[in-house]
Design an enzyme around this catalytic site. Structure first.
Site, PDB file in Angstrom:
ATOM      1  N   HIS A  69      -4.705   6.847  -0.234  1.00 22.05           N
ATOM      2  CA  HIS A  69      -3.885   5.634  -0.147  1.00 22.05           C
ATOM      3  C   HIS A  69      -4.432   4.577  -1.101  1.00 22.05           C
ATOM      4  O   HIS A  69      -5.485   4.759  -1.705  1.00 22.05           O
ATOM      5  CB  HIS A  69      -3.731   5.126   1.294  1.00 22.05           C
ATOM      6  CG  HIS A  69      -4.933   4.503   1.933  1.00 22.05           C
ATOM      7  ND1 HIS A  69      -6.021   5.228   2.345  1.00 22.05           N
ATOM      8  CD2 HIS A  69      -5.217   3.212   2.253  1.00 22.05           C
ATOM      9  CE1 HIS A  69      -6.913   4.411   2.900  1.00 22.05           C
ATOM     10  NE2 HIS A  69      -6.452   3.171   2.843  1.00 22.05           N
ATOM     11  N   GLU A 120       0.840  -1.191   0.000  1.00 17.12           N
ATOM     12  CA  GLU A 120       0.000   0.000   0.000  1.00 17.12           C
ATOM     13  C   GLU A 120       0.879   1.246   0.000  1.00 17.12           C
ATOM     14  O   GLU A 120       1.993   1.238   0.520  1.00 17.12           O
ATOM     15  CB  GLU A 120      -0.941   0.002   1.216  1.00 17.12           C
ATOM     16  CG  GLU A 120      -2.057  -1.015   1.094  1.00 17.12           C
ATOM     17  CD  GLU A 120      -3.193  -0.796   2.094  1.00 17.12           C
ATOM     18  OE1 GLU A 120      -3.241   0.261   2.761  1.00 17.12           O
ATOM     19  OE2 GLU A 120      -4.050  -1.687   2.203  1.00 17.12           O
ATOM     20  N   HIS A 167      -5.318   0.381  -2.098  1.00 23.80           N
ATOM     21  CA  HIS A 167      -5.763  -0.906  -1.543  1.00 23.80           C
ATOM     22  C   HIS A 167      -5.527  -1.990  -2.596  1.00 23.80           C
ATOM     23  O   HIS A 167      -5.744  -1.742  -3.780  1.00 23.80           O
ATOM     24  CB  HIS A 167      -7.263  -0.885  -1.242  1.00 23.80           C
ATOM     25  CG  HIS A 167      -7.600  -0.446   0.148  1.00 23.80           C
ATOM     26  ND1 HIS A 167      -8.855  -0.593   0.673  1.00 23.80           N
ATOM     27  CD2 HIS A 167      -6.851   0.138   1.113  1.00 23.80           C
ATOM     28  CE1 HIS A 167      -8.871  -0.120   1.926  1.00 23.80           C
ATOM     29  NE2 HIS A 167      -7.673   0.338   2.211  1.00 23.80           N
ATOM     30  N   ASP A 212      -9.106   2.668   8.633  1.00 24.28           N
ATOM     31  CA  ASP A 212      -9.241   3.852   7.768  1.00 24.28           C
ATOM     32  C   ASP A 212     -10.280   4.811   8.352  1.00 24.28           C
ATOM     33  O   ASP A 212     -10.027   6.011   8.485  1.00 24.28           O
ATOM     34  CB  ASP A 212      -9.677   3.447   6.353  1.00 24.28           C
ATOM     35  CG  ASP A 212      -8.577   2.741   5.584  1.00 24.28           C
ATOM     36  OD1 ASP A 212      -7.387   2.969   5.897  1.00 24.28           O
ATOM     37  OD2 ASP A 212      -8.905   1.955   4.670  1.00 24.28           O
TER      38      ASP A 212
HETATM   39 ZN   LIG Z   1      -7.108   1.458   3.773  1.00 27.85          ZN
END
Ligand SMILES: [Zn+2]
Length: 165
Positions: free
Chosen positions: A100, A36, A102, A113
């Site tokens: 971000h 990630e 995934h 999150d």
């Molecule tokens: Zn996440």
């Protein structure tokens, strides 16, 4: 290709510059072992229209914690990135949120999150009550808008779009 533009529930617009989009897109987790990635969103709130523009996004820094299913953004580096943009914009840019990646086609925020986003909304560092949270899956990008109205925190999905090849 044009900037990415999304209509918000408030009827204002959120624009993401092509450069910002491409930086985020360069980190999507297409490989089996890619980790990630993430960073901060920096941009402007246009006074006359109340539209939001994400002008720049930071990239993962060496001190961030990156795993296949986890990203923890350390302030190191991202704060310097913001300070640099702050100077370049003559103190007019804002921190507008987080992005971000995934490792799933259509991204869903994890429990962590949501916790992180709620915390960011709960303790605002500047004079705006809206933040954006972007997650890029492997085929879809989703955008959530978070607001804090006198302590009432609300997070809603405001856009989902296919990531162009
Ligand atoms: Zn996440």
């Amino acid at each position: 290709m044009l900037d990415h533009q999304y209509q918000l529930p408030s009827n204002h617009f959120l624009k993401i510059t092509l450069n910002s989009y491409q930086v985020m897109k360069s980190f999507i987790q297409l490989e089996k072992n890619s980790c990630e990635a993430g960073g901060i969103l920096v941009g402007r709130v246009l006074d006359e229209s109340n539209n939001f523009i994400i002008d720049d996004v930071s990239s993962p820094m060496p001190t961030d914690h990156r795993r296949r299913n986890h990203f923890y953004r350390h302030p190191n580096g991202h704060q310097d990135f913001f300070d640099k943009k702050w100077g370049e914009s003559k103190n007019t840019c804002f921190y507008l949120g987080e992005w971000h990646t995934h490792p799933e086609p259509s991204p869903y925020p994890s429990h962590i999150d949501f916790q992180t986003w709620r915390r960011l909304l709960k303790f605002p560092t500047q004079n705006i009550s809206v933040l954006f949270f972007i997650i890029l899956g492997t085929s879809q990008m989703k955008i959530w808008q978070g607001t804090n109205n006198n302590g009432a925190i609300r997070i809603e999905l405001v856009a989902a779009s296919k990531i162009d090849a």
